[in-house]
Design a protein around this motif. Sequence first.
Motif, PDB file in Angstrom:
ATOM      1  N   GLY A  48       1.008  -1.151  -0.137  1.00 24.82           N
ATOM      2  CA  GLY A  48      -0.165  -0.088  -0.002  1.00 24.82           C
ATOM      3  C   GLY A  48       0.871   1.107  -0.111  1.00 24.82           C
ATOM      4  O   GLY A  48       1.798   1.452   0.233  1.00 24.82           O
ATOM      5  N   ASN A  49       0.283   2.424  -0.458  1.00 25.95           N
ATOM      6  CA  ASN A  49       0.721   3.496  -0.516  1.00 25.95           C
ATOM      7  C   ASN A  49      -0.192   4.618   0.108  1.00 25.95           C
ATOM      8  O   ASN A  49      -1.104   4.976  -0.441  1.00 25.95           O
ATOM      9  CB  ASN A  49       1.162   4.046  -1.997  1.00 25.95           C
ATOM     10  CG  ASN A  49       2.017   5.449  -1.781  1.00 25.95           C
ATOM     11  OD1 ASN A  49       1.449   6.331  -1.210  1.00 25.95           O
ATOM     12  ND2 ASN A  49       2.841   5.404  -2.594  1.00 25.95           N
ATOM     13  N   PRO A  50       0.025   5.001   1.423  1.00 21.96           N
ATOM     14  CA  PRO A  50      -0.908   5.995   2.030  1.00 21.96           C
ATOM     15  C   PRO A  50      -0.947   7.360   1.449  1.00 21.96           C
ATOM     16  O   PRO A  50      -2.172   7.853   1.635  1.00 21.96           O
ATOM     17  CB  PRO A  50      -0.209   6.003   3.458  1.00 21.96           C
ATOM     18  CG  PRO A  50       0.932   5.743   3.420  1.00 21.96           C
ATOM     19  CD  PRO A  50       1.269   4.778   2.216  1.00 21.96           C
ATOM     20  N   HIS A  51       0.023   7.750   0.759  1.00 24.29           N
ATOM     21  CA  HIS A  51      -0.135   9.065   0.038  1.00 24.29           C
ATOM     22  C   HIS A  51      -1.046   8.966  -0.978  1.00 24.29           C
ATOM     23  O   HIS A  51      -1.954   9.927  -1.353  1.00 24.29           O
ATOM     24  CB  HIS A  51       1.261   9.490  -0.148  1.00 24.29           C
ATOM     25  CG  HIS A  51       1.982   9.735   0.867  1.00 24.29           C
ATOM     26  ND1 HIS A  51       1.768  10.432   2.270  1.00 24.29           N
ATOM     27  CD2 HIS A  51       3.336   8.732   1.301  1.00 24.29           C
ATOM     28  CE1 HIS A  51       2.836  10.328   2.872  1.00 24.29           C
ATOM     29  NE2 HIS A  51       3.850   9.268   2.696  1.00 24.29           N
ATOM     30  N   SER A  52      -0.975   7.874  -1.685  1.00 17.98           N
ATOM     31  CA  SER A  52      -1.680   7.887  -3.179  1.00 17.98           C
ATOM     32  C   SER A  52      -2.875   7.284  -2.889  1.00 17.98           C
ATOM     33  O   SER A  52      -3.933   7.216  -3.563  1.00 17.98           O
ATOM     34  CB  SER A  52      -0.756   7.184  -4.212  1.00 17.98           C
ATOM     35  OG  SER A  52      -0.572   5.857  -3.909  1.00 17.98           O
ATOM     36  N   ARG A  53      -3.137   6.761  -1.815  1.00 24.02           N
ATOM     37  CA  ARG A  53      -4.606   5.770  -1.369  1.00 24.02           C
ATOM     38  C   ARG A  53      -4.474   4.865  -2.403  1.00 24.02           C
ATOM     39  O   ARG A  53      -5.630   4.655  -2.971  1.00 24.02           O
ATOM     40  CB  ARG A  53      -5.717   6.907  -1.281  1.00 24.02           C
ATOM     41  CG  ARG A  53      -5.387   7.904  -0.295  1.00 24.02           C
ATOM     42  CD  ARG A  53      -5.913   7.297   1.008  1.00 24.02           C
ATOM     43  NE  ARG A  53      -7.374   6.694   1.012  1.00 24.02           N
ATOM     44  CZ  ARG A  53      -7.453   5.703   1.967  1.00 24.02           C
ATOM     45  NH1 ARG A  53      -6.723   5.072   2.813  1.00 24.02           N
ATOM     46  NH2 ARG A  53      -9.086   5.501   1.964  1.00 24.02           N
ATOM     47  N   GLN A  54      -3.495   4.028  -2.747  1.00 25.05           N
ATOM     48  CA  GLN A  54      -3.614   2.880  -3.854  1.00 25.05           C
ATOM     49  C   GLN A  54      -2.887   1.702  -2.813  1.00 25.05           C
ATOM     50  O   GLN A  54      -2.187   2.024  -2.053  1.00 25.05           O
ATOM     51  CB  GLN A  54      -2.780   3.324  -4.993  1.00 25.05           C
ATOM     52  CG  GLN A  54      -3.417   4.512  -5.816  1.00 25.05           C
ATOM     53  CD  GLN A  54      -2.549   4.942  -6.967  1.00 25.05           C
ATOM     54  OE1 GLN A  54      -1.367   4.837  -6.722  1.00 25.05           O
ATOM     55  NE2 GLN A  54      -3.371   5.176  -8.028  1.00 25.05           N
ATOM     56  N   ALA A  55      -3.236   0.608  -3.456  1.00 26.24           N
ATOM     57  CA  ALA A  55      -2.737  -0.494  -3.004  1.00 26.24           C
ATOM     58  C   ALA A  55      -2.651  -1.851  -3.995  1.00 26.24           C
ATOM     59  O   ALA A  55      -3.334  -1.718  -4.975  1.00 26.24           O
ATOM     60  CB  ALA A  55      -3.649  -1.234  -1.837  1.00 26.24           C
ATOM     61  N   VAL A  56      -1.631  -2.704  -4.086  1.00 26.82           N
ATOM     62  CA  VAL A  56      -1.672  -3.635  -4.784  1.00 26.82           C
ATOM     63  C   VAL A  56      -1.705  -4.923  -4.069  1.00 26.82           C
ATOM     64  O   VAL A  56      -0.829  -5.001  -3.149  1.00 26.82           O
ATOM     65  CB  VAL A  56      -0.327  -3.907  -5.811  1.00 26.82           C
ATOM     66  CG1 VAL A  56      -0.377  -4.929  -6.531  1.00 26.82           C
ATOM     67  CG2 VAL A  56      -0.367  -2.564  -6.694  1.00 26.82           C
ATOM     68  N   LEU A  57      -2.551  -5.783  -4.148  1.00 26.47           N
ATOM     69  CA  LEU A  57      -2.754  -7.201  -3.543  1.00 26.47           C
ATOM     70  C   LEU A  57      -1.830  -8.183  -4.287  1.00 26.47           C
ATOM     71  O   LEU A  57      -2.118  -8.203  -5.757  1.00 26.47           O
ATOM     72  CB  LEU A  57      -4.175  -7.862  -3.292  1.00 26.47           C
ATOM     73  CG  LEU A  57      -5.184  -6.879  -2.875  1.00 26.47           C
ATOM     74  CD1 LEU A  57      -6.682  -7.291  -2.866  1.00 26.47           C
ATOM     75  CD2 LEU A  57      -4.783  -6.176  -1.407  1.00 26.47           C
TER      76      LEU A  57
END
Length: 306
Positions: free
Chosen positions: A269-278
């Motif tokens: 996850g990247n808290p700044h971009s509000r994105q994640a990859v599972l």
Amino acid sequence: MTQQPVIFIDGEAGTTGLGIRDRLSALPVRIHSVDPAHRKDPAARKDAMAEADLVVLCLPDDASREAVTIAETLGQNAPRLLDASTAFRTAPGWVYGFPELSPAQSEAIQGAPRVSNPGCYPTGAIALLRPLIDAGIMEPHYPVCINAVSGYSGGGRAMIEAHTRDGGPAFELYGLGLEHKHVPEIHLHAGLTRRPVFVPSVGHFAQGMIVSIPLHLDDLNGGVTGDDLHTALAGRYAGQDRVHVLAAEPKLSAEALAGRDTMELRVHGNPHSRQAVLTARLDNLGKGASGAALQNIALMLGLPQA
């Protein structure tokens, strides 16, 4: 002494069949085989089924359907069936053979007369998606996109020959008509109501697999973070010895679990971009095929897990 259960592997000469036969040495079972000259003879196969407590089908889809028809002619003496093809993974009357799917799934497999062994790609995708949908974090209609790369060993003879000869392809996308045979299986068992986009690929290595699913966190429920997703997955698979939820890593090698029957899940996850990859990492021939079959065989026959 209790008599050992008898298993007949219909299609034991193929990649999955050989993998299952090799793994069965770890279980107290007896393997019943057909003379190689008669492996395609319906009468010989029927006789073998009549001798077996469990028949494992390692055949192409149409051949699996034919084998089930043969087994049905035995009536009350028909053996239990575990099918490794795509033919019955969404069919009524068949229990889906992913024991970690839900808390009740292992028990369902134990008592089922017919079990469908999961596909390799769906094993990773469903393991990542189903807990989030069950927890209400992801809506069933979320527009899921799944990317995956597998070793060439699961692609059949033509693909194996292409990759093992000199000058074989380094990397290939395939299934670009967006009609891959695993899509219905993922759609159903992940609990999705919108058909996912699935883009598989094959790399120039024999065994291993990574399934990856990108997410926009703001499109999920509850303002979740990557840590929340990790917690949801870890809670679902707590105590499981074949599915492990691990910390994110900056890079992953698809070959790391080759030869093993476990699967690793991660949230990057990247808290700044509000994105994640599972990501799900597994061996396409292990937890994605023969290893999963051994797990189901042990459950169906009431044997200790190898």
